[in-house]
Write a protein that holds these residues in place. Structure first.
Motif, short mmCIF file in Angstrom:
data_model
loop_
_atom_site.label_atom_id
_atom_site.label_comp_id
_atom_site.label_asym_id
_atom_site.label_seq_id
_atom_site.Cartn_x
_atom_site.Cartn_y
_atom_site.Cartn_z
N ASP A 21 0.83 -1.21 0.00
CA ASP A 21 0.00 0.00 0.00
C ASP A 21 0.86 1.26 0.00
OD1 ASP A 21 -2.27 -1.62 0.04
OD2 ASP A 21 -2.62 -1.34 2.20
N LEU A 22 1.94 1.24 0.76
CA LEU A 22 2.81 2.42 0.85
C LEU A 22 3.51 2.77 -0.46
CD1 LEU A 22 4.38 1.71 4.34
CD2 LEU A 22 2.97 3.69 3.75
N ILE A 23 3.82 1.75 -1.26
CA ILE A 23 4.53 2.04 -2.52
C ILE A 23 3.66 1.88 -3.76
CG2 ILE A 23 6.78 1.49 -1.51
CD1 ILE A 23 6.72 -1.07 -3.28
N GLY A 24 2.39 1.50 -3.57
CA GLY A 24 1.46 1.47 -4.69
C GLY A 24 1.52 0.23 -5.57
N VAL A 25 1.76 -0.93 -4.96
CA VAL A 25 1.75 -2.18 -5.71
C VAL A 25 0.86 -3.18 -4.97
CG1 VAL A 25 4.06 -1.82 -6.70
CG2 VAL A 25 3.83 -3.11 -4.57
N SER A 26 0.71 -4.37 -5.52
CA SER A 26 -0.10 -5.39 -4.85
C SER A 26 0.74 -6.16 -3.83
CB SER A 26 -0.67 -6.38 -5.88
OG SER A 26 0.37 -7.17 -6.41
N ARG A 27 0.04 -6.79 -2.88
CA ARG A 27 0.73 -7.63 -1.90
C ARG A 27 1.46 -8.77 -2.61
NH1 ARG A 27 1.05 -12.25 -0.37
NH2 ARG A 27 -0.78 -12.86 -1.55
N LYS A 28 0.84 -9.30 -3.67
CA LYS A 28 1.46 -10.39 -4.42
C LYS A 28 2.79 -9.94 -5.03
CE LYS A 28 0.62 -13.82 -7.95
NZ LYS A 28 -0.31 -14.39 -8.91
N THR A 29 2.88 -8.71 -5.47
CA THR A 29 4.14 -8.19 -6.01
C THR A 29 5.22 -8.23 -4.94
OG1 THR A 29 3.03 -6.79 -7.64
CG2 THR A 29 5.28 -6.16 -7.01
N ILE A 33 8.59 -10.63 -5.06
CA ILE A 33 9.92 -10.00 -4.97
C ILE A 33 10.71 -10.65 -3.83
CG2 ILE A 33 11.15 -7.87 -4.35
CD1 ILE A 33 8.90 -6.34 -5.85
N GLU A 34 10.07 -10.78 -2.68
CA GLU A 34 10.75 -11.33 -1.51
C GLU A 34 11.21 -12.77 -1.71
OE1 GLU A 34 8.69 -8.62 1.99
OE2 GLU A 34 8.20 -10.74 1.89
N THR A 35 10.45 -13.54 -2.46
CA THR A 35 10.82 -14.94 -2.68
C THR A 35 11.72 -15.14 -3.90
OG1 THR A 35 8.82 -15.34 -3.99
CG2 THR A 35 8.70 -15.81 -1.61
N GLY A 36 11.99 -14.06 -4.62
CA GLY A 36 12.88 -14.17 -5.77
C GLY A 36 12.22 -14.68 -7.03
N SER A 41 10.80 -3.97 -11.28
CA SER A 41 11.22 -2.92 -12.21
C SER A 41 12.09 -1.93 -11.45
CB SER A 41 9.99 -2.19 -12.77
OG SER A 41 9.36 -1.44 -11.74
N VAL A 42 12.78 -1.12 -12.18
CA VAL A 42 13.62 -0.09 -11.55
C VAL A 42 12.75 0.83 -10.70
CG1 VAL A 42 15.10 1.91 -12.01
CG2 VAL A 42 15.37 -0.17 -13.36
N VAL A 43 11.59 1.18 -11.19
CA VAL A 43 10.70 2.09 -10.46
C VAL A 43 10.28 1.47 -9.12
CG1 VAL A 43 8.44 3.23 -10.49
CG2 VAL A 43 9.88 3.26 -12.52
N ILE A 44 9.87 0.21 -9.13
CA ILE A 44 9.45 -0.45 -7.89
C ILE A 44 10.63 -0.58 -6.94
CG2 ILE A 44 8.60 -2.59 -6.88
CD1 ILE A 44 6.84 -2.90 -9.39
N ALA A 45 11.79 -0.98 -7.45
CA ALA A 45 12.98 -1.11 -6.59
C ALA A 45 13.33 0.23 -5.96
CB ALA A 45 14.16 -1.65 -7.41
N LEU A 46 13.25 1.29 -6.72
CA LEU A 46 13.57 2.62 -6.19
C LEU A 46 12.53 3.07 -5.15
CD1 LEU A 46 14.82 4.39 -9.42
CD2 LEU A 46 16.19 3.81 -7.41
N LYS A 47 11.27 2.75 -5.38
CA LYS A 47 10.23 3.11 -4.40
C LYS A 47 10.45 2.37 -3.08
CE LYS A 47 6.42 4.41 -7.43
NZ LYS A 47 5.03 4.10 -7.83
N ILE A 48 10.81 1.09 -3.16
CA ILE A 48 11.07 0.33 -1.93
C ILE A 48 12.28 0.92 -1.21
CG2 ILE A 48 11.79 -1.91 -1.02
CD1 ILE A 48 10.18 -3.19 -3.35
N VAL A 56 19.37 1.45 -3.17
CA VAL A 56 18.78 0.28 -3.81
C VAL A 56 19.75 -0.91 -3.80
CG1 VAL A 56 19.41 0.80 -6.21
CG2 VAL A 56 17.28 -0.41 -5.72
N GLU A 57 21.05 -0.62 -3.85
CA GLU A 57 22.06 -1.69 -3.85
C GLU A 57 22.11 -2.45 -2.53
OE1 GLU A 57 22.73 1.52 -4.52
OE2 GLU A 57 23.36 1.59 -6.60
N SER A 58 21.60 -1.85 -1.47
CA SER A 58 21.60 -2.56 -0.19
C SER A 58 20.41 -3.53 -0.10
CB SER A 58 21.57 -1.58 0.99
OG SER A 58 20.32 -0.94 1.07
N LEU A 59 19.41 -3.35 -0.94
CA LEU A 59 18.22 -4.21 -0.94
C LEU A 59 18.29 -5.31 -1.98
CD1 LEU A 59 15.49 -1.48 -0.56
CD2 LEU A 59 16.43 -2.93 1.21
N PHE A 60 18.97 -5.03 -3.08
CA PHE A 60 19.05 -5.97 -4.19
C PHE A 60 20.50 -6.09 -4.63
CE2 PHE A 60 14.99 -3.73 -4.41
CZ PHE A 60 14.09 -4.79 -4.41
#
Length: 66
Positions: A21-29, A33-36, A41-48, A56-60
């Motif tokens: 909800d905070l970044i504007g995607v679905s829970r399934k997304t 992502i968490e399970t690999g 996308s770059v946009v989602i990675a940057l929002k997280i 972003v390099e510390s998360l991925f």
């Protein structure tokens, strides 16, 4: 790819749905992502990364096999 989203999300006491909800995607997304199973996308990675105030390099991180 090594993904640290779940680790950071749990440290911040957020559910997958709350983060989604905070970044504007679905829970399934967030889940895929968490399970690999899904590379964000770059946009989602940057929002997280922006939400957690982390580079972003510390998360991925790419692994040598990637």
């Amino acid at each position: 790819m090594q993904v640290k989203v779940a680790e950071l999300r749990k440290l911040n006491n957020l559910s997958q749905q709350e983060l989604a909800d905070l970044i504007g995607v679905s829970r399934k997304t967030i889940s895929t992502i968490e399970t690999g199973r899904f590379t964000p996308s770059v946009v989602i990675a940057l929002k997280i990364a922006r939400h957690f105030e982390q580079p972003v390099e510390s998360l991925f991180k790419l692994e040598t096999s990637d």
